[in-house]
Design an enzyme around this catalytic site. Structure first.
Site, PDB file in Angstrom:
ATOM      1  N   HIS A 105      -5.331   2.571   1.966  1.00 14.21           N
ATOM      2  CA  HIS A 105      -4.081   2.838   2.684  1.00 14.21           C
ATOM      3  C   HIS A 105      -2.888   2.560   1.748  1.00 14.21           C
ATOM      4  O   HIS A 105      -2.026   3.428   1.565  1.00 14.21           O
ATOM      5  CB  HIS A 105      -4.018   1.949   3.934  1.00 14.21           C
ATOM      6  CG  HIS A 105      -2.809   2.172   4.786  1.00 14.21           C
ATOM      7  ND1 HIS A 105      -2.843   2.917   5.942  1.00 14.21           N
ATOM      8  CD2 HIS A 105      -1.514   1.765   4.642  1.00 14.21           C
ATOM      9  CE1 HIS A 105      -1.619   2.955   6.463  1.00 14.21           C
ATOM     10  NE2 HIS A 105      -0.802   2.263   5.696  1.00 14.21           N
ATOM     11  N   GLU A 106      -2.892   1.394   1.144  1.00 16.94           N
ATOM     12  CA  GLU A 106      -1.758   1.038   0.281  1.00 16.94           C
ATOM     13  C   GLU A 106      -1.742   1.888  -0.991  1.00 16.94           C
ATOM     14  O   GLU A 106      -0.674   2.219  -1.510  1.00 16.94           O
ATOM     15  CB  GLU A 106      -1.768  -0.461  -0.051  1.00 16.94           C
ATOM     16  CG  GLU A 106      -1.704  -1.390   1.173  1.00 16.94           C
ATOM     17  CD  GLU A 106      -0.578  -1.065   2.167  1.00 16.94           C
ATOM     18  OE1 GLU A 106       0.445  -0.495   1.744  1.00 16.94           O
ATOM     19  OE2 GLU A 106      -0.739  -1.372   3.362  1.00 16.94           O
TER      20      GLU A 106
ATOM     21  N   HIS B 267       0.138   5.046  -0.224  1.00 17.07           N
ATOM     22  CA  HIS B 267       1.593   4.846  -0.373  1.00 17.07           C
ATOM     23  C   HIS B 267       1.957   4.787  -1.858  1.00 17.07           C
ATOM     24  O   HIS B 267       2.939   5.363  -2.295  1.00 17.07           O
ATOM     25  CB  HIS B 267       2.018   3.517   0.263  1.00 17.07           C
ATOM     26  CG  HIS B 267       2.062   3.521   1.773  1.00 17.07           C
ATOM     27  ND1 HIS B 267       2.823   4.414   2.489  1.00 17.07           N
ATOM     28  CD2 HIS B 267       1.459   2.724   2.693  1.00 17.07           C
ATOM     29  CE1 HIS B 267       2.693   4.155   3.794  1.00 17.07           C
ATOM     30  NE2 HIS B 267       1.860   3.134   3.952  1.00 17.07           N
TER      31      HIS B 267
ATOM     32  N   GLU C 215       3.650   7.586   5.426  1.00 21.27           N
ATOM     33  CA  GLU C 215       2.487   7.077   6.157  1.00 21.27           C
ATOM     34  C   GLU C 215       1.342   8.096   6.096  1.00 21.27           C
ATOM     35  O   GLU C 215       0.165   7.727   6.073  1.00 21.27           O
ATOM     36  CB  GLU C 215       2.886   6.770   7.606  1.00 21.27           C
ATOM     37  CG  GLU C 215       1.822   6.093   8.449  1.00 21.27           C
ATOM     38  CD  GLU C 215       1.427   4.690   7.960  1.00 21.27           C
ATOM     39  OE1 GLU C 215       2.052   4.169   7.021  1.00 21.27           O
ATOM     40  OE2 GLU C 215       0.464   4.142   8.522  1.00 21.27           O
TER      41      GLU C 215
HETATM   42 ZN    ZN Z   1       1.332   2.378   5.882  1.00 21.35          ZN
END
Ligand code: ZN
Length: 501
Positions: A265-266, A269, A295
């Site tokens: 997830h990170e 980003h 996101e």
């Molecule tokens: Zn996020």
């Protein structure tokens, strides 16, 4: 003054504002990672000083004068040119900023700082009534904010606009209604089927998880010469500036899958941050298109990549070498099933990808009603529990596991939750389009190949910066405006197979 000179002056000013913001981000990152507890007071002074400087500079009438002059010039002839984009976006930000009186900005900052503490205490005691007066204050302040900045439909729209320009509650409600009907149905069908095997519980020593996770991040394309990994309580990604992207990670020795999905997830980003065009640094052209688009990158890597069988075909043998005892008896197929287990639960942050958005839709519905006055704060726990029963089929036994679980409202973040689901919608649209252009991506993942996907996202999304509002960008890249269908299709196809629906 020549228009070019005015533009240079404007850009010089906004670059300096970006530098101040990046100092703020660095201080916040440090607070999350290395700052000793004794530093908290000085840190809040540092941050308050920076916030004051930023407000002073951001509302300087000179910016308004420069913008007005540039808007009359022929520099804005082509609305897609980087110069026009920067002027358009800086105008939007400036207008919003100057419409907010300093008194209100300070009152929001003061109230939310105190509300955070009140929320934490109410949550620990599991009693909503301790937080209720603070929620009332925050809602009242947010209504003032909406009246100051203006809106076309309802006050809530002004708050959504802050995170997602061009999107309003009407657009979201249409998308989300269709999504909710499908997800409630899918989750109910899955609940009728036998459960998939539970995830292995370890122990998975944190140091080994960390080195494995960092290896995954690098294979996925995260450039560690221009970024770094650290541990903290709240996973996050901070783009400090070109060449400096900080990922904060968290590992739990009983949860290998959660640790890997968090890092992906990170990383999602982080790839966006690292893929922005550095020559536009400090201007809107060098920033992500919106909170939801950001996101979307995170959700794409977390769910479409990190929960796919292909991904684990490549990485799982390495996991078994690292954790031979903890993974004994877990073959690849069994492990992939465990990664994709679906079960309606009470807590958003632990949710699987089918029920996750139902948690968000509850919050969207409630905060919209709070802002319009249709819902009184006193009725929040009851409305929360009723919505959970309706959509997820579970009822929180107390406020701590119910309406007090997230700190967003205490933080003044009303209108932020919808960006999680909109991001998920965008992620599925992007991934479906990437597959239609690049072919079967999962077989690439199974070879440890992620560069084609990453390169496609860089070309189509990252390098565009804020050239287009998110809804327009998604339409240009995928041929369709924001659309829930690819997400519904991806989930239904996958889970029909895994659960034999
Ligand atoms: Zn996020």
């Amino acid at each position: 003054m020549r228009a070019e000179t005015a533009y240079d002056e404007l850009i010089q000013r906004v670059r300096e504002e970006t530098l101040l913001t990046s100092c703020e981000a660095l201080l916040e990152w440090d607070e999350e990672t290395y700052m000793p507890p004794g530093g908290v007071e000085n840190r809040s002074e540092q941050l308050a000083l920076l916030a004051g400087l930023l407000h002073e500079r951001g509302t300087d009438p000179k910016i308004g004068e420069l913008l007005a002059e540039l808007e009359r010039s022929d520099l804005v002839a082509d609305p897609r040119s980087p110069v026009s984009v920067n002027i358009r976006e800086l105008r939007r930000e400036y207008d919003r900023y100057v419409r907010l009186p300093r008194r209100l900005v300070e009152e929001v900052a003061r109230t939310t700082a105190l509300a955070q503490t009140a929320w934490a205490q109410a949550r620990a005691a599991s009693q909503f009534k301790g937080f209720r007066p603070w929620l009332d204050k925050i809602i009242a302040l947010k209504r003032d904010e909406a009246e100051c900045v203006g809106y076309s439909g309802e006050p809530y729209d002004a708050l959504i606009e802050d995170h997602e320009p061009g999107i309003d509650s009407r657009i979201l409600a249409r998308l989300f209604d269709a999504l909710r009907q499908n997800l409630v149905q899918l989750a109910a069908e899955i609940a009728e089927r036998p459960a998939l095997p539970p995830a292995p519980r370890g122990p998975f020593p944190v140091d080994q998880q960390r080195s494995f996770g960092e290896m995954v991040a690098v294979v996925a394309g995260f450039d560690r010469r221009r970024g770094r990994f650290d541990l903290g309580v709240h996973p996050s990604c901070s783009g400090i500036g070109p060449g400096d992207c900080r990922l904060v990670l968290r590992f739990d020795q009983g949860d290998l899958v959660g640790g890997v999905l968090t890092i992906l997830h990170e990383v999602g980003h982080g790839l966006y941050e690292q893929g922005l065009d550095p020559s536009y640094y400090g201007t809107p052209m060098g920033e992500s298109a919106s909170v939801s688009m950001d996101e979307a990158q995170a959700r794409l890597w977390e769910n479409r990549v990190g929960r796919s069988p292909g991904f684990w075909r490549y990485f799982y043998p390495r996991c078994r070498e690292l954790f031979p005892d903890a993974l004994r008896g877990y073959g690849l197929d069994r492990f992939v099933l465990a990664v994709n287990q679906v079960k309606a639960t009470l807590i958003r942050v632990n949710a699987d990808e089918v029920t996750y958005n139902l948690h968000i839709l509850v919050r969207f519905e409630l905060e919209r009603a709070l802002m319009s006055g249709d819902l009184k704060s006193a009725d929040v726990p009851e409305a929360w529990n009723a919505a959970y029963r309706r959509y997820l089929g579970v009822v929180p036994p107390n406020d701590r596991e119910g309406c007090l679980q997230d700190g967003h409202w205490a933080d003044g973040l009303i209108g932020y939750f919808p960006t999680y689901t909109l991001g998920d919608v965008f992620a599925a649209q992007l991934f479906a389009q990437a597959e239609s252009e690049l072919g079967d991506l999962e077989s690439q993942f199974a070879q440890g190949e992620f560069a084609e996907l990453a390169g496609w996202l860089r070309r189509k999304v990252y390098r565009e910066g804020s050239r287009y509002p998110s809804a327009r960008l998604i339409e240009l890249v995928t041929g369709s405006p924001p659309n829930q269908r690819p997400l519904i299709d991806a989930l239904r196809n996958k889970y029909a197979r895994l659960y034999r629906l």
